[in-house]
Design an enzyme around this catalytic site. Sequence first.
Site, PDB file in Angstrom:
ATOM      1  NE  ARG A 196       9.829 -29.245 -42.742  1.00  0.00           N
ATOM      2  CZ  ARG A 196       9.478 -29.373 -41.476  1.00  0.00           C
ATOM      3  NH1 ARG A 196       8.403 -30.087 -41.159  1.00  0.00           N
ATOM      4  NH2 ARG A 196      10.170 -28.811 -40.523  1.00  0.00           N
TER       5      ARG A 196
ATOM      6  CG  ASP B 214       8.076 -29.280 -33.278  1.00  0.00           C
ATOM      7  OD1 ASP B 214       8.351 -29.339 -34.485  1.00  0.00           O
ATOM      8  OD2 ASP B 214       8.669 -29.942 -32.407  1.00  0.00           O
TER       9      ASP B 214
ATOM     10  CB  VAL C 220      15.646 -18.926 -33.328  1.00  0.00           C
ATOM     11  CG1 VAL C 220      15.477 -17.400 -33.289  1.00  0.00           C
ATOM     12  CG2 VAL C 220      15.012 -19.486 -34.597  1.00  0.00           C
TER      13      VAL C 220
ATOM     14  CG  LEU D  74      10.759 -20.599 -31.978  1.00  0.00           C
ATOM     15  CD1 LEU D  74      11.535 -20.914 -33.251  1.00  0.00           C
ATOM     16  CD2 LEU D  74      10.681 -19.098 -31.738  1.00  0.00           C
TER      17      LEU D  74
ATOM     18  CB  SER E   2      17.984 -34.034 -29.939  1.00  0.00           C
ATOM     19  OG  SER E   2      18.404 -33.198 -28.884  1.00  0.00           O
TER      20      SER E   2
ATOM     21  CB  CYS F 273      21.861 -33.494 -26.609  1.00  0.00           C
ATOM     22  SG  CYS F 273      23.562 -32.916 -26.421  1.00  0.00           S
ATOM     23  CG  ASP F 274      19.670 -29.090 -23.083  1.00  0.00           C
ATOM     24  OD1 ASP F 274      18.890 -28.955 -24.042  1.00  0.00           O
ATOM     25  OD2 ASP F 274      19.298 -29.441 -21.952  1.00  0.00           O
TER      26      ASP F 274
END
Length: 361
Positions: free
Chosen positions: A44, A121, A145, A156, A203, A228-229
């Site tokens: 990764r 992703d 980010v 992203l 999440s 969830c935010d």
Amino acid sequence: MSLGFQQVGISDTDLSAEEPRLQAWLDKQYHGEMEWMVRHGMMRARPHELQPGTLRVISVRMNYLPAKAAFASTLKNPHLGYVSRYALGRDYHKVLRNRLKKLGDMIRERCTTVNYRPFVDSAPVLERPLAVKAGLGWTGKHSLVLNREAGSWFFLGELLIDLPLPTDQPQAEQCGRCVACITTCPTGAIVEPYVVDARRCISYLTIELEGAIPTEFRPLIGNRIYGCDDCQLICPWNRFGQLTDEDDFSPRAVLHAPPLTTLFAWDEPTFLRVTEGSAIRRIGHLRWLRNVAVALGNAPWSQENILALEQRQGQHPMLDEHIEWAIAQQKLKRQANALEVQRPQQKRLVRAIEKGLPRDA
């Protein structure tokens, strides 16, 4: 730009500084059941091993915040289901990957020998450290980010390429002493600045976790049925969040602020039809019902909620566990409501006795 990216940055492939942090995170089991995190190991942090010959990573960001996102009105109404705002429209994986491929094709038209590979992703790539290194923002204490002009409401994507392109400079971190994201997390998932224990994250619990949601977290999930935010909502930098102009990210009305009982009534064909082309489909109908059952348990008591839950019993052992928990929560709330009704009557009786008046006064 013509491809719809709000920002593009370029970095080299050296993420060696991230390897000790990644290994420490894995050693603490913060990845939960996401075993692919361990399976791919340090690859990764080594894009050049994932795609041999890679010299640079082109990182892009694309805004996804819809107009009239209705954060507060949905979260504050426990009868409605809250879906993380990124998942209200079309699956971002498909949208960004197609755009990145077009970017690669545009570069190839000018450099015929170039090799590239787009990622969104979808592979073992540390996309956030790469984006930070490419100057797209800095890492917030919630591990996302952040960007001065756009907050964190963006996706992203990366294009691994074998061209020695000039690189961009990282931005300085600008979170300062702020710890709003840490203190507001409903489940305490941000265990220290920049470190998230996925096993506690809503999440993860509503999307990645395949089995039963731990009982201790169910009441804390509230009406959040997919993601969830909260850590983004509280972040001061998101005052500068930019709205998306991508039609693909426009909310599907049926997912924007839906009644929980309506969602729980969906059979599998309905679920598959409504979530076609959506990131939500990946969790499947069973986990969808599991999440909604928890939200129904957290909702105020109503006979409609009880009936909706009871009608799903006997379909799957894992779902039954959550339904039984939700019914128990509903019954406790019904009892609490009854006590609230009785309390004023009891107070009047006590006052009457104290005054020596007849008990029916």
